[in-house]
Design a protein around this motif. Structure first.
Motif, PDB file in Angstrom:
ATOM      1  N   GLY A 126      90.771  68.530  68.570  1.00 55.20           N
ATOM      2  CA  GLY A 126      89.543  68.527  69.350  1.00 55.20           C
ATOM      3  C   GLY A 126      88.631  67.374  68.969  1.00 55.20           C
ATOM      4  N   GLU A 127      87.347  67.558  69.205  1.00 56.45           N
ATOM      5  CA  GLU A 127      86.339  66.544  68.921  1.00 56.45           C
ATOM      6  C   GLU A 127      85.295  67.107  67.959  1.00 56.45           C
ATOM      7  OE1 GLU A 127      86.077  63.314  69.827  1.00 56.45           O
ATOM      8  OE2 GLU A 127      88.105  63.518  70.665  1.00 56.45           O
ATOM      9  N   PRO A 128      84.606  66.228  67.213  1.00 55.61           N
ATOM     10  CA  PRO A 128      83.527  66.711  66.336  1.00 55.61           C
ATOM     11  C   PRO A 128      82.492  67.505  67.116  1.00 55.61           C
ATOM     12  CG  PRO A 128      84.041  64.415  65.870  1.00 55.61           C
ATOM     13  CD  PRO A 128      84.807  64.775  67.106  1.00 55.61           C
ATOM     14  N   THR A 129      81.977  68.556  66.503  1.00 61.32           N
ATOM     15  CA  THR A 129      80.997  69.417  67.175  1.00 61.32           C
ATOM     16  C   THR A 129      79.578  69.226  66.645  1.00 61.32           C
ATOM     17  OG1 THR A 129      81.486  71.214  65.614  1.00 61.32           O
ATOM     18  CG2 THR A 129      82.733  71.178  67.674  1.00 61.32           C
ATOM     19  N   ILE A 130      79.397  68.347  65.672  1.00 61.49           N
ATOM     20  CA  ILE A 130      78.068  68.106  65.121  1.00 61.49           C
ATOM     21  C   ILE A 130      77.250  67.272  66.100  1.00 61.49           C
ATOM     22  CG2 ILE A 130      78.764  66.007  63.862  1.00 61.49           C
ATOM     23  CD1 ILE A 130      76.473  68.680  62.378  1.00 61.49           C
ATOM     24  N   GLU A 131      75.965  67.614  66.273  1.00 63.55           N
ATOM     25  CA  GLU A 131      75.101  66.906  67.206  1.00 63.55           C
ATOM     26  C   GLU A 131      73.797  66.505  66.531  1.00 63.55           C
ATOM     27  OE1 GLU A 131      74.472  69.305  70.647  1.00 63.55           O
ATOM     28  OE2 GLU A 131      76.522  69.026  71.397  1.00 63.55           O
ATOM     29  N   LEU A 132      73.156  65.504  67.093  1.00 60.49           N
ATOM     30  CA  LEU A 132      71.864  65.070  66.586  1.00 60.49           C
ATOM     31  C   LEU A 132      70.799  66.127  66.851  1.00 60.49           C
ATOM     32  CD1 LEU A 132      71.839  61.359  67.778  1.00 60.49           C
ATOM     33  CD2 LEU A 132      72.056  62.147  65.418  1.00 60.49           C
ATOM     34  N   GLY A 133      69.846  66.225  65.922  1.00 63.89           N
ATOM     35  CA  GLY A 133      68.720  67.117  66.102  1.00 63.89           C
ATOM     36  C   GLY A 133      67.619  66.455  66.910  1.00 63.89           C
ATOM     37  N   SER A 134      66.466  67.098  66.951  1.00 64.63           N
ATOM     38  CA  SER A 134      65.354  66.609  67.768  1.00 64.63           C
ATOM     39  C   SER A 134      64.656  65.390  67.175  1.00 64.63           C
ATOM     40  CB  SER A 134      64.334  67.732  67.984  1.00 64.63           C
ATOM     41  OG  SER A 134      63.856  68.214  66.729  1.00 64.63           O
ATOM     42  N   THR A 135      64.794  65.191  65.852  1.00 65.88           N
ATOM     43  CA  THR A 135      64.186  64.029  65.188  1.00 65.88           C
ATOM     44  C   THR A 135      65.268  63.293  64.403  1.00 65.88           C
ATOM     45  OG1 THR A 135      63.559  65.463  63.322  1.00 65.88           O
ATOM     46  CG2 THR A 135      61.896  65.065  65.041  1.00 65.88           C
ATOM     47  N   PRO A 136      66.150  62.599  65.085  1.00 68.23           N
ATOM     48  CA  PRO A 136      67.346  62.040  64.442  1.00 68.23           C
ATOM     49  C   PRO A 136      67.084  60.978  63.390  1.00 68.23           C
ATOM     50  CG  PRO A 136      67.144  61.226  66.685  1.00 68.23           C
ATOM     51  CD  PRO A 136      66.130  62.302  66.537  1.00 68.23           C
ATOM     52  N   ASP A 137      65.970  60.298  63.452  1.00 73.43           N
ATOM     53  CA  ASP A 137      65.722  59.205  62.508  1.00 73.43           C
ATOM     54  C   ASP A 137      64.795  59.630  61.367  1.00 73.43           C
ATOM     55  OD1 ASP A 137      67.329  57.247  63.821  1.00 73.43           O
ATOM     56  OD2 ASP A 137      65.812  57.214  65.406  1.00 73.43           O
ATOM     57  N   GLU A 138      64.601  60.932  61.207  1.00 70.17           N
ATOM     58  CA  GLU A 138      63.817  61.438  60.095  1.00 70.17           C
ATOM     59  C   GLU A 138      64.710  62.212  59.126  1.00 70.17           C
ATOM     60  OE1 GLU A 138      60.493  63.711  61.409  1.00 70.17           O
ATOM     61  OE2 GLU A 138      59.761  62.142  62.789  1.00 70.17           O
TER      62      GLU A 138
END
Length: 398
Positions: free
Chosen positions: A381-393
């Motif tokens: 499959g593919e990675p299931t991790i996703e960016l949060g609402s404040t990705p650069d913090e």
């Protein structure tokens, strides 16, 4: 090697994440299973097992495993810094194992003690693969910083229970672990391994036409290195392996995942005076901190046939210079080992650790790791991790 084993039924209760963020993983409440893998000086050492989320089926009875090793300069805790990786990869179908090890401290504990503990932990996982539902031939080690050093040590140093072959091929050629070495180099490598594991055995394998004085020279090199030596057969023959160990050149990991690892301990600007390389009561006269640091540097032991490796390092790392990773990757490639090397622009040290790296860095590092394991055939499959609402913090500590 003896272990204290606390085996409880392994229940598949890990949470399955679909489109998960780091914040969600950090807030998870599922508790791992604690198991005792060794006892040192009256203290129990533990691994923390995160079972895979997906139910096993008849065609998938044994899963790959990822064993995570925390950083902290060999002197700071603890395993909780790698728990997010364990939870994520358990959700992807691996058995994830987080390792506790003793820390270097003034009362005689040094970096070699950390190495011995982690080697024992990985050996414990393999020995109990059946109980844990693990494929014993698919165990990856993953570590950050000093934990990356320990992961590289587990993946590069030979099995401490194996008898190590020293082949005297001719009057002008000697091979150690299948690689040509000079007498000076043989003494360095044998001395380092013998200091780490005093019971490590070296088998001298002379060809029939090698003059006896040359064989004696090889023995003397090993003796001066304080290594045990035995005479056994001819080059190319298998050396005996005590304690039911695997073949003589086997290492304890089947893949390495290294995040900003300290692969050249002697080259670290801040290592002089560090408790991890200080002398002990057993240190030989005249031995320097550089000698002790070099003996625990994985880059010194690179040779062919090492496990496939993912190396991720920040170009702006102010703790472990990117140049160390450059040299490590080049040496691995020169030895024809498989290595994927990611030089990350703008990344500093400990980028994969919550509260140190940004959300984007952690997610990207996890995705690269996931895809590396997919390429090995360990995940689908593919990675299931996703960016949060404040990705650069950075994530805030609770």
């Amino acid at each position: 090697m003896k272990y204290l084993i606390l085996l409880l039924p392994l229940v598949l209760t890990a949470v399955a994440y679909a489109g998960v963020t780091v914040e969600q993983i950090l807030s998870a409440k599922d508790a791992p299973q604690e198991m005792t893998y060794a006892k040192r000086g009256g203290r129990e050492l533990h691994v923390y097992v995160y079972p895979p989320a997906r139910e096993k089926d008849a065609t998938d009875s044994a899963r790959p495993a990822i064993v995570t090793i925390h950083g902290g300069g060999w002197a700071n805790p603890g395993p909780e810094h790698m728990a997010h990786l364990c939870r994520y990869f358990a959700s992807r179908g691996l058995v994830a194992v987080n390792v506790e090890y003793r820390l270097a401290e003034p009362n005689e504990l040094r970096i070699p003690d950390c190495i011995r503990d982690v080697q024992a932990a990985v050996a414990f996982v393999r020995a109990n693969a059946g109980t844990l539902g693990i494929d014993p031939n698919r165990i990856a080690v993953a570590g950050d910083s000093a934990g990356g050093h320990l992961a590289a040590s587990v993946g590069i140093l030979p099995d401490p229970n194996a008898v190590l072959p020293v082949e005297v091929v001719s009057e002008s050629e000697t091979r150690f672990l299948g690689t040509p070495v000079s007498f000076e180099r043989l003494g360095q490598l044998a001395g380092a391994l013998a200091s780490l594991h005093p019971d490590q055995v070296f088998a001298v394998l002379p060809a029939n036409d090698v003059p006896w004085p040359r064989v004696i020279e090889v023995f003397n090199v090993l003796v001066r290195a304080k290594a045990k030596a035995i005479n056994f057969g001819k080059p190319g023959e298998s050396a005996p392996t005590p304690n039911g160990s695997a073949d003589a050149t086997r290492v304890l990991a089947d893949a390495m995942i290294l995040y900003n690892p300290s692969v050249d301990v002697a080259g670290l600007k801040w290592i002089k005076g560090h408790v991890g390389v200080k002398a002990t009561k057993d240190s030989p006269p005249g031995e320097t901190w550089e000698d002790r640091a070099r003996r625990v540097s994985p880059i010194e032991f690179i040779r062919p046939s090492l496990p496939p490796t993912l190396l991720i390092h920040g170009i702006d790392d102010g703790c472990v210079p990117i140049e160390h990773a450059d040299r490590f990757a080049a040496a691995m490639k020169k030895a024809n080992n498989r290595i994927e090397y990611k030089r990350m622009e703008g990344w500093n040290h400990a980028f994969v650790v919550p509260y140190y790296g940004t959300d984007r860095q952690i997610v990207e590092a996890i995705r690269m790791t996931d895809r590396f394991l997919i390429d090995l055939g360990w995940l689908t499959g593919e990675p299931t991790i996703e960016l949060g609402s404040t990705p650069d913090e950075k994530h805030k500590k609770p």
